[in-house]
Scaffold this motif. Structure first.
Motif, PDB file in Angstrom:
ATOM      1  N   ASN A   3       0.819  -1.205   0.000  1.00 38.70           N
ATOM      2  CA  ASN A   3       0.000   0.000   0.000  1.00 38.70           C
ATOM      3  C   ASN A   3       0.855   1.258   0.000  1.00 38.70           C
ATOM      4  O   ASN A   3       0.522   2.257  -0.644  1.00 38.70           O
ATOM      5  CB  ASN A   3      -0.927  -0.003   1.210  1.00 38.70           C
ATOM      6  CG  ASN A   3      -2.023  -1.031   1.092  1.00 38.70           C
ATOM      7  OD1 ASN A   3      -2.380  -1.435  -0.020  1.00 38.70           O
ATOM      8  ND2 ASN A   3      -2.567  -1.461   2.217  1.00 38.70           N
ATOM      9  N   ARG A   4       1.983   1.220   0.745  1.00 42.48           N
ATOM     10  CA  ARG A   4       2.870   2.378   0.807  1.00 42.48           C
ATOM     11  C   ARG A   4       3.490   2.665  -0.552  1.00 42.48           C
ATOM     12  O   ARG A   4       3.554   3.820  -0.990  1.00 42.48           O
ATOM     13  CB  ARG A   4       3.963   2.136   1.846  1.00 42.48           C
ATOM     14  CG  ARG A   4       4.891   3.343   2.046  1.00 42.48           C
ATOM     15  CD  ARG A   4       5.854   3.093   3.181  1.00 42.48           C
ATOM     16  NE  ARG A   4       6.721   4.235   3.380  1.00 42.48           N
ATOM     17  CZ  ARG A   4       7.647   4.316   4.320  1.00 42.48           C
ATOM     18  NH1 ARG A   4       7.811   3.281   5.164  1.00 42.48           N
ATOM     19  NH2 ARG A   4       8.404   5.385   4.436  1.00 42.48           N
ATOM     20  N   GLN A   5       3.931   1.617  -1.237  1.00 41.77           N
ATOM     21  CA  GLN A   5       4.501   1.791  -2.569  1.00 41.77           C
ATOM     22  C   GLN A   5       3.455   2.297  -3.550  1.00 41.77           C
ATOM     23  O   GLN A   5       3.737   3.150  -4.403  1.00 41.77           O
ATOM     24  CB  GLN A   5       5.088   0.464  -3.058  1.00 41.77           C
ATOM     25  CG  GLN A   5       6.349   0.033  -2.343  1.00 41.77           C
ATOM     26  CD  GLN A   5       6.822  -1.328  -2.802  1.00 41.77           C
ATOM     27  OE1 GLN A   5       6.017  -2.252  -2.996  1.00 41.77           O
ATOM     28  NE2 GLN A   5       8.120  -1.472  -2.981  1.00 41.77           N
ATOM     29  N   SER A   6       2.246   1.763  -3.428  1.00 41.15           N
ATOM     30  CA  SER A   6       1.164   2.179  -4.308  1.00 41.15           C
ATOM     31  C   SER A   6       0.833   3.656  -4.111  1.00 41.15           C
ATOM     32  O   SER A   6       0.658   4.403  -5.080  1.00 41.15           O
ATOM     33  CB  SER A   6      -0.081   1.322  -4.043  1.00 41.15           C
ATOM     34  OG  SER A   6      -1.148   1.726  -4.870  1.00 41.15           O
ATOM     35  N   LYS A   7       0.768   4.095  -2.850  1.00 43.48           N
ATOM     36  CA  LYS A   7       0.469   5.497  -2.566  1.00 43.48           C
ATOM     37  C   LYS A   7       1.582   6.404  -3.065  1.00 43.48           C
ATOM     38  O   LYS A   7       1.320   7.484  -3.614  1.00 43.48           O
ATOM     39  CB  LYS A   7       0.268   5.692  -1.063  1.00 43.48           C
ATOM     40  CG  LYS A   7      -0.216   7.091  -0.696  1.00 43.48           C
ATOM     41  CD  LYS A   7      -0.542   7.176   0.776  1.00 43.48           C
ATOM     42  CE  LYS A   7      -1.081   8.567   1.131  1.00 43.48           C
ATOM     43  NZ  LYS A   7      -1.426   8.661   2.582  1.00 43.48           N
ATOM     44  N   THR A   8       2.821   5.956  -2.899  1.00 46.30           N
ATOM     45  CA  THR A   8       3.954   6.743  -3.391  1.00 46.30           C
ATOM     46  C   THR A   8       3.888   6.890  -4.906  1.00 46.30           C
ATOM     47  O   THR A   8       4.134   7.972  -5.458  1.00 46.30           O
ATOM     48  CB  THR A   8       5.279   6.077  -2.994  1.00 46.30           C
ATOM     49  OG1 THR A   8       5.364   6.000  -1.573  1.00 46.30           O
ATOM     50  CG2 THR A   8       6.465   6.874  -3.528  1.00 46.30           C
ATOM     51  N   ARG A   9       3.522   5.809  -5.574  1.00 43.87           N
ATOM     52  CA  ARG A   9       3.409   5.846  -7.031  1.00 43.87           C
ATOM     53  C   ARG A   9       2.323   6.830  -7.466  1.00 43.87           C
ATOM     54  O   ARG A   9       2.518   7.594  -8.425  1.00 43.87           O
ATOM     55  CB  ARG A   9       3.083   4.451  -7.549  1.00 43.87           C
ATOM     56  CG  ARG A   9       2.964   4.369  -9.066  1.00 43.87           C
ATOM     57  CD  ARG A   9       2.765   2.942  -9.515  1.00 43.87           C
ATOM     58  NE  ARG A   9       2.611   2.867 -10.958  1.00 43.87           N
ATOM     59  CZ  ARG A   9       2.492   1.736 -11.627  1.00 43.87           C
ATOM     60  NH1 ARG A   9       2.538   0.574 -10.985  1.00 43.87           N
ATOM     61  NH2 ARG A   9       2.344   1.741 -12.939  1.00 43.87           N
ATOM     62  N   GLU A  13       2.830  10.251  -9.639  1.00 47.60           N
ATOM     63  CA  GLU A  13       2.054  10.459 -10.868  1.00 47.60           C
ATOM     64  C   GLU A  13       1.287  11.774 -10.805  1.00 47.60           C
ATOM     65  O   GLU A  13       1.299  12.552 -11.769  1.00 47.60           O
ATOM     66  CB  GLU A  13       1.083   9.300 -11.070  1.00 47.60           C
ATOM     67  CG  GLU A  13       0.224   9.434 -12.317  1.00 47.60           C
ATOM     68  CD  GLU A  13      -0.734   8.276 -12.505  1.00 47.60           C
ATOM     69  OE1 GLU A  13      -1.931   8.528 -12.739  1.00 47.60           O
ATOM     70  OE2 GLU A  13      -0.281   7.117 -12.399  1.00 47.60           O
ATOM     71  N   CYS A  14       0.634  12.023  -9.690  1.00 47.52           N
ATOM     72  CA  CYS A  14      -0.115  13.271  -9.537  1.00 47.52           C
ATOM     73  C   CYS A  14       0.812  14.474  -9.630  1.00 47.52           C
ATOM     74  O   CYS A  14       0.490  15.481 -10.277  1.00 47.52           O
ATOM     75  CB  CYS A  14      -0.864  13.290  -8.209  1.00 47.52           C
ATOM     76  SG  CYS A  14      -2.238  12.120  -8.109  1.00 47.52           S
ATOM     77  N   GLY A  15       1.972  14.375  -8.970  1.00 50.92           N
ATOM     78  CA  GLY A  15       2.925  15.473  -9.024  1.00 50.92           C
ATOM     79  C   GLY A  15       3.386  15.769 -10.430  1.00 50.92           C
ATOM     80  O   GLY A  15       3.499  16.938 -10.838  1.00 50.92           O
TER      81      GLY A  15
END
Length: 213
Positions: A3-9, A13-15
């Motif tokens: 989940n942490r990696q997914s949120k970072t991704r 992407e948003c940035g």
């Protein structure tokens, strides 16, 4: 993927998409025609719509809010000379609300069979909300410019509106026309961009991610 990696991704992407939106909002840009604000850009709003479509409304609205703050910083010069209440009104309506609502561009994901139809519908919906926000702002904050703008020499339709309306109706029509002169071309350009990029809209998403909510 955790989940942490997914949120970072998703954050990365948003940035990246927000950064692309910021660049596109500055160059190329056509704005000399609108003395009280407004411009036509090359799909500067589409990256925010894509965030919403790919990652859901919460990410979309948050990204739209961040984009609005960037727009405020780049438009500070245009706020010079305004009184306090007008400045607050412009910041709230023409910036924070107008750009945050772009984060609703993913609202139709999962509603149609075609990704293109979903993205186009969401794009039009989000940009129409922004247009409506500018209309409200123009009506409330800039109605004193109605006669000057519509009465310009050579503006036949504006002269006709000025001759056949007055009071609140005149101010409303002025705001619809003024803001439509840049928002309608912007909607057309952005919709074309949405059609072109729609085949890539789900790229990299998990196969089981159906709703994006």
């Amino acid at each position: 993927m955790s989940n942490r990696q997914s949120k970072t991704r998703v954050l990365v992407e948003c940035g990246m998409l927000i950064a692309i939106a910021a660049v596109l909002s500055v160059f190329p840009k056509f704005e000399s025609f609108w003395p009280n604000g407004g411009s036509i850009t090359l799909c500067s709003m589409l990256p925010i719509v894509l965030i919403s479509y790919r990652r859901g409304l919460r990410w979309g609205l948050l990204s739209g809010l961040v984009f609005s703050l960037i727009q405020i910083l780049s438009g500070l010069r245009g706020l010079a000379g305004m009184d306090f209440l007008s400045t607050v009104g412009v910041i709230l309506l023409d910036y924070i609300v107008a750009f945050t609502v772009l984060g609703l561009g993913g609202i139709f994901r999962g509603r149609f069979r075609s990704t293109t139809a979903e993205l186009v519908a969401g794009t039009l919906f989000a940009l129409m909300l922004r247009y409506a926000t500018h209309i409200l702002s123009g009506y409330i904050l800039f109605s004193s410019y109605a006669e000057w703008f519509l009465g310009q020499e050579g503006f036949a339709f504006g002269n006709w509106v000025l001759a056949h309306s007055s009071g609140s109706l005149l101010y409303l029509l002025y705001s619809v026309i003024y803001n439509g002169s840049f928002m309608i071309p912007e909607m057309i350009i952005t919709t074309i961009g949405a059609v072109i990029l729609s085949p890539l809209a789900r790229m990299g998403l998990p196969a089981e991610d159906k709703s994006g909510r």
